[in-house]
Design an enzyme around this catalytic site. Structure first.
Site, PDB file in Angstrom:
ATOM      1  N   CYS A 555      23.950  54.100 -57.373  1.00 35.05           N
ATOM      2  CA  CYS A 555      24.164  55.205 -57.793  1.00 35.05           C
ATOM      3  C   CYS A 555      23.892  56.272 -56.722  1.00 35.05           C
ATOM      4  CB  CYS A 555      22.780  55.336 -58.871  1.00 35.05           C
ATOM      5  SG  CYS A 555      22.688  56.816 -59.774  1.00 35.05           S
ATOM      6  N   ASP A 557      21.907  58.537 -56.961  1.00 32.69           N
ATOM      7  CA  ASP A 557      20.486  59.328 -57.216  1.00 32.69           C
ATOM      8  C   ASP A 557      19.863  59.288 -55.624  1.00 32.69           C
ATOM      9  OD1 ASP A 557      17.375  59.126 -57.263  1.00 32.69           O
ATOM     10  OD2 ASP A 557      18.191  58.965 -59.439  1.00 32.69           O
ATOM     11  N   ARG A 559      16.742  58.997 -54.955  1.00 32.61           N
ATOM     12  CA  ARG A 559      15.754  58.110 -54.430  1.00 32.61           C
ATOM     13  C   ARG A 559      16.351  56.772 -53.849  1.00 32.61           C
ATOM     14  NH1 ARG A 559      13.416  58.937 -60.276  1.00 32.61           N
ATOM     15  NH2 ARG A 559      15.601  58.648 -60.636  1.00 32.61           N
TER      16      ARG A 559
END
Length: 725
Positions: A555, A557, A559
């Site tokens: 992903c 993302d 993080r």
């Protein structure tokens, strides 16, 4: 097991004990001669060391007896106190060793630097050689190594008689013996050399000093006698002999453990056994006893399996002395001197010097050696310990401080431990920086004490008053910053564990100010200063092309840091990131299609990983219904994930949040989509490619891998099968 024990003794320990006995007899006589003790004292120590220390000690295969390491101390002790008081000193030293063993501090002796031990042995070796050369040349050893050195030139040019011939013959046999055929070398070299020299001296009728034994060796008297005064010197001698004998025995026991695979030595028990042997030896008029590496290594090489070998060797020495005392009295002292010269020269081991030099401890070695030769053994060892402590403090507390110019600014980097010892050098470096210039002070320190803090604070205030600026940048625990805030960190134990900057987010190591571009610029500067020098060699090898092993689909993302959670680096992962770590089915997305074909067909990756994660915004939107727009269009590729049946689990458990449950299903669905790509299907069926499902729990920093056999995501490290559908 009990029935086989006598057979094992007969098969292994009995032959080994005979070999060790043949080595021990001439060495024991020579050490007694070098110590200035009665010759019989060396034989008594050999008997007691074998029987008592062998039976009670904690090292199964160590053999004890009189050792060359104590010859210098014993010679000085005998000359100062006389033989009877020296025997009392030996008894008291043995009692002290027992107390040390019962106190369970034997392992503390292992803290002594090897450079000191090797330097001590080398100093003893040089001292023995200098003294026994006089005996070989027909003279007598002087009372100190310095006197032996000054008298040696005159001894060399003087007339030489048969003693020189016997001594040189002994040395020649010892040097030649290791080069002879193995069948001949079954006879120990020391025994062969002493036998050859003795036979030559007897056959040719040489008149020269020989070994003298008491008329009745079995008539044992309690020799020890307490001194009339001088108790301080008596106590010092006791402590000296106890410590040296203990250290030599313990180091020998550790060395013996490296020679065999049997039971390891119990060092405290070994110290008790050595102490008991010394009490008995001193009471019977013998020399101090220590573990002896020469005899012990011979014992191991001869095939000994238990302590019975050491005990039997002591028995054979006793039998030999009682039955063949007349034969011993034929041995020329010059032959024993030749044996001691050879033993002493071997104590100066060039390999030890190389090891010490490689570790930077040559000054400790040389100071210990010189102290033993010029003064005495205790002085040399204490001098070596003192220098070793100084070097340790210097290495531990020394700070790396350097300064460089960056255009009109200055950069000062301080690394290591910053204490009062480094303040003079720190002040000199900081004082050389011109007034009024901008300075970047980078502190990469493990500890910063009060004196260093005050020095830095005073300089910073003075520099800023003069119109300059000081930007303090601390890498790791903020020692200086905490001090400035009035809450100084007092010890390393109280310091916080800092994440290295290449792992931590910007917010964890720099002030969040300005626009993101400034953060990026500062992060790039940090990479250039700290990470780039470490990676330059790796990246130079990748400059002309890449050969990654893994295609990593995850992903977008922020993080999720693929190289972080897989402990990989440049050139390892070919990474594709998108919203929801999706692989559009049926090759519907040209970008994904091209990336997969390139990774599998051109780069030849051996693995494809699809990595989902907890708290995924795309999966939450899929569960709740995405808002109209581009996100809704893209998440249509994830609709098959929402329609999967059954449960997807983490180590057998189902996540609480619907988005996290959907994220697990999504990983498995994307693996199915990958198998619709012809290049992937062909490579997997041929065994060239493996598909792996991965899930990262952000909150717990736990990586999970899909186990196809158990149909669950298991924590990384657990056995994982090749995932199926």
């Amino acid at each position: 097991m009990v029935i086989m024990r006598p057979l094992a003794v007969l098969r292994h320990d009995l032959p080994a004990s005979l070999v060790v006995f043949l080595v021990a007899v001439p060495l024991s006589l020579g050490i007694a001669l070098a110590s200035g003790a009665p010759v019989a004292a060396g034989l008594v120590a050999a008997v007691v060391g074998g029987i008592v220390a062998g039976a009670l000690g904690g090292s199964v295969l160590q053999v004890s007896g009189p050792a060359a390491g104590l010859t210098v101390v014993m010679a000085e002790t005998i000359q100062t106190f006389g033989w009877a008081v020296t025997c009392a000193i030996t008894v008291a030293a043995g009692a002290l060793q027992i107390l040390l063993g019962l106190s369970r501090i034997a392992r503390a002796a292992l803290a002594i630097s090897p450079a000191i031990v090797h330097g001590m042995l080398a100093g003893i070796g040089v001292t023995i050689v200098l003294g026994q050369l006089h005996v070989i040349l027909g003279g007598r050893a002087q009372s100190s190594a310095v006197e032996n050195i000054t008298e040696l030139p005159g001894q060399i040019v003087a007339h030489h008689d048969s003693a020189t011939i016997v001594g040189l013959l002994t040395i020649a046999v010892l040097l030649i013996w290791p080069k002879l055929p193995a069948a001949v070398r079954k006879v120990p070299g020391p025994l062969a050399a002493i036998a050859a020299a003795t036979v030559l001296s007897v056959v040719t009728g040489m008149t020269l000093p020989r070994v003298e034994l008491p008329g009745d060796l079995l008539n044992v008297h309690l020799v020890p006698q307490l001194p009339d005064g001088g108790w301080g010197g008596f106590a010092l001698a006791v402590v000296t002999i106890a410590l040296i004998a203990s250290v030599e025995s313990l180091l020998s026991a550790v060395a013996v453990d490296r020679l065999h695979t049997g039971r390891r030595a119990h060092l405290d028990r070994e110290l008790v056994g050595q102490g008991a042997a010394n009490m008995v030896s001193g009471a019977l008029g013998g020399l101090p006893v220590t573990g002896v590496i020469v005899r012990s290594s011979t014992n191991v090489a001869a095939g000994a399996k238990s302590r019975a070998s050491a005990v039997l060797h002591g028995v054979w020495v006793l039998v030999f002395v009682v039955l063949l005392a007349g034969l011993i009295e034929n041995i020329p002292l010059a032959a024993l001197a030749g044996l001691l010269v050879h033993v002493g020269a071997k104590l100066v081991n060039p390999e030890h010097m190389k090891q010490v030099f490689a570790h930077g401890d040559l000054p400790v070695y040389l100071l210990t050696l010189g102290g033993v030769v010029v003064f005495d053994l205790l002085t040399g060892v204490l001098a070596g310990i003192g220098l070793a402590l100084v070097l340790m403090l210097r290495r531990t507390l020394w700070s790396g401080i350097h300064v460089e110019r960056e255009g009109g600014a200055w950069r000062v980097v301080v690394e290591g431990v910053l204490t009062f010892l480094s303040v003079p050098r720190l002040s000199r470096v900081l004082g050389a920086i011109p007034a009024g210039v901008p300075v970047r002070l980078e502190l990469v320190v493990d500890y910063l004490d009060h004196a260093a803090f005050e020095s830095l604070t005073t300089w910073q205030q003075a520099h800023e008053r003069a119109g300059g600026t000081v930007d303090v940048d601390e890498v790791g625990h903020p020692w200086f910053g905490e001090g400035k805030a009035g809450r100084p960190t007092r010890s390393r134990l109280a310091a916080s564990r800092a994440v290295p900057r290449w792992l931590a987010p910007w917010s964890a190591w720099q002030a969040v100010e300005g626009i993101p571009a400034q953060q990026t610029r500062r992060g790039a500067t940090e990479f250039h200063r700290r990470a780039a020098p470490l990676l330059r060699d790796t990246l130079s090898g990748l400059a002309d092309g890449q050969r990654p092993r893994t295609l990593f689909i995850t992903c977008g993302d922020s993080r999720i840091v693929p190289n972080l959670i897989t402990t990989s680096g440049p050139g390892d992962l070919f990474t594709i990131r998108n919203i929801g770590n999706l692989v559009p089915p049926g090759q519907a997305d040209p970008s994904m299609n091209a990336s997969i074909e390139y990774a599998v067909g051109v780069l030849g990756v051996a693995e494809i990983v699809v990595c989902g994660h907890s708290g995924c915004g795309a999966m939450a939107a899929l569960a709740d219904g995405p808002p109209p727009g581009p996100l809704s269009v893209w998440l249509r590729h994830a609709e098959p994930s929402a329609h999967r049946t059954g449960s997807a689990t983490l180590d057998g458990g189902v996540p609480d949040r619907e988005g996290d449950r959907l994220a697990l299903h999504n990983v498995l669905q994307q693996l199915e989509h990958l198998r619709e790509y012809p290049s992937v299907a062909e490579a997997e069926s041929a065994g060239r490619l493996q598909l792996t499902g991965m899930y990262f729990a952000v909150g717990s920093a736990q990586v999970y891998l899909f186990d196809g056999a158990e149909r669950t995501f298991r924590p990384a490290g657990a056995p994982v099968a090749v995932p199926g559908t």
